[in-house]
Design a protein around this motif. Sequence first.
Motif: not given
Length: 357
Positions: A114-123, A140-141, A143-149, A183-191
Motif C-alpha cells: 500500500q502506498p504511503v504518504g503524509p496523510s491518507a489523501v489520494p492523488a 497509508r499515512a 506514523e511520525t516514527s516512520e517518517v525519518p526512515e 510541502l503541500s497544504s492539501d496532501a499534507n494534513l498532519r498536525t
Amino acid sequence: MTSLFQPYQLGGLTLPNRVVMAPMTRVRAAAGGLATPSMATYYAQRATAGLIVTEGVQPNLIGQSNPGTPGLHTDEQQASWRQVTDAVHLNGGRIFAQLMHGGRVSHPDTTGLQPVGPSAVPATGEVFTPTGPQAAPVPRALETSEVPEQARSYADAARRAVDAGFDGVELHGANGYLISQFLSSDANLRTDGYGGSVAHRIRFAVEAVAATVDAVGAARTGIRLSPGGTFWGVHETEVTELYTALLGELARLEVAYVHLEATTDEEVLVQLRRAWPGTLVMNPALPMGPKQVGRSEADHWLDLGAELISFGRAFIANPDLVERLRTGVPIAPVDEATWYQGGDAGYLTYPTYRYSA
C-alpha cells in the motif's frame, strides 16, 4: 553576458558547458528495477551535456511509482548501474542519479505494498500499473516514527549511487511525489511536526537532504523543486514563503545546486533566485507542457541569473542537443508515442544532425 557554452565549476566537477539533461521517465528498466545495456547506450549518447540527471530512481520498494522504473536499493540494482556510469564517463560525461520516492503516487499492483504518504489523501488522477492506468489508491499515512526512515531512504540510495559510479544525486522534491507531498497544504494534513506551518512542511525535505549530505557530501547533493506546481493534485499555500524558507535551510546545508521548474510566475522564480545563494539549475519549460524550449529561453534565464539550464524533451530526440544549440541547426521533434512504450525504438534510434553536402 554568460554563455550557455562556457564551462562551470559544480563542486568538484568541471562542466564543459551549462547544458543539463533533465530527468525524464522512460520506463526501460529490466525486471527487478535493473539498469540495462540499452540504458547505458542512451545516456552515453547524450554525454556531451554538461551534466546528465537520470530518470527517477526509487530509493526503496515502497517508493516505486511506475512499473518499469529502475531502483537503487538492492545489491543487484547497484551493480547494474555501473555499466551506465562507466559508459557515460568513457564518453567524457558527468552523471547524477535522481532519487524519486513516489509516495502516494503508486499502486499495490506495482509494488505489492500500500502506498504511503503524509496523510491518507489520494492523488488526483490515474496512476500507471502493470495492467494499465488505475485510480490512485488511498495511501497509508506515515506514523511520525516512520517518517525519518523514509527520509533516510534517499541517503541510503545515495550511498549506493556513489558506489555505482555516479558523480552525485538529485533528490526529486518536485511534481507531486513524496517530498512535494510533504510541502503541500492539501496532501499534507498532519498536525505533528511534519505538517501545518511552513517550518513543519519543509521539515521532511530538509531531513532527507541533510541525511543525503551526511551520506555522500554536499558537493554531490542537489534537489529539484516545482514551486506552486499542481501535479497529481498537490497544492501549496504561501508559495514564496514556503520556498524561501526551504532555500534558507538548503543554503545552510551548502548543497551543490537547486533545480527549479517553471511552475509559477517568473516574478516568483526571480525572487527565489535572489533568495538562493548557490548554483541554480533552471528548467524553463513547464513539465509535460505544450512547449519545447530552446536557445532563446536558455539565454533568457542565464540573463536572469541561473548558472545552468536543463532541457528535457529536447534531449530525447536530439542526442547531440548541445551541438545543435551551439550551431543553431534545427532541434528535431520527439515522438511522444515512444516515451513509455519500452524497447529501443524512440530510445536509441534518434540520429545526430546530418549536414548536407
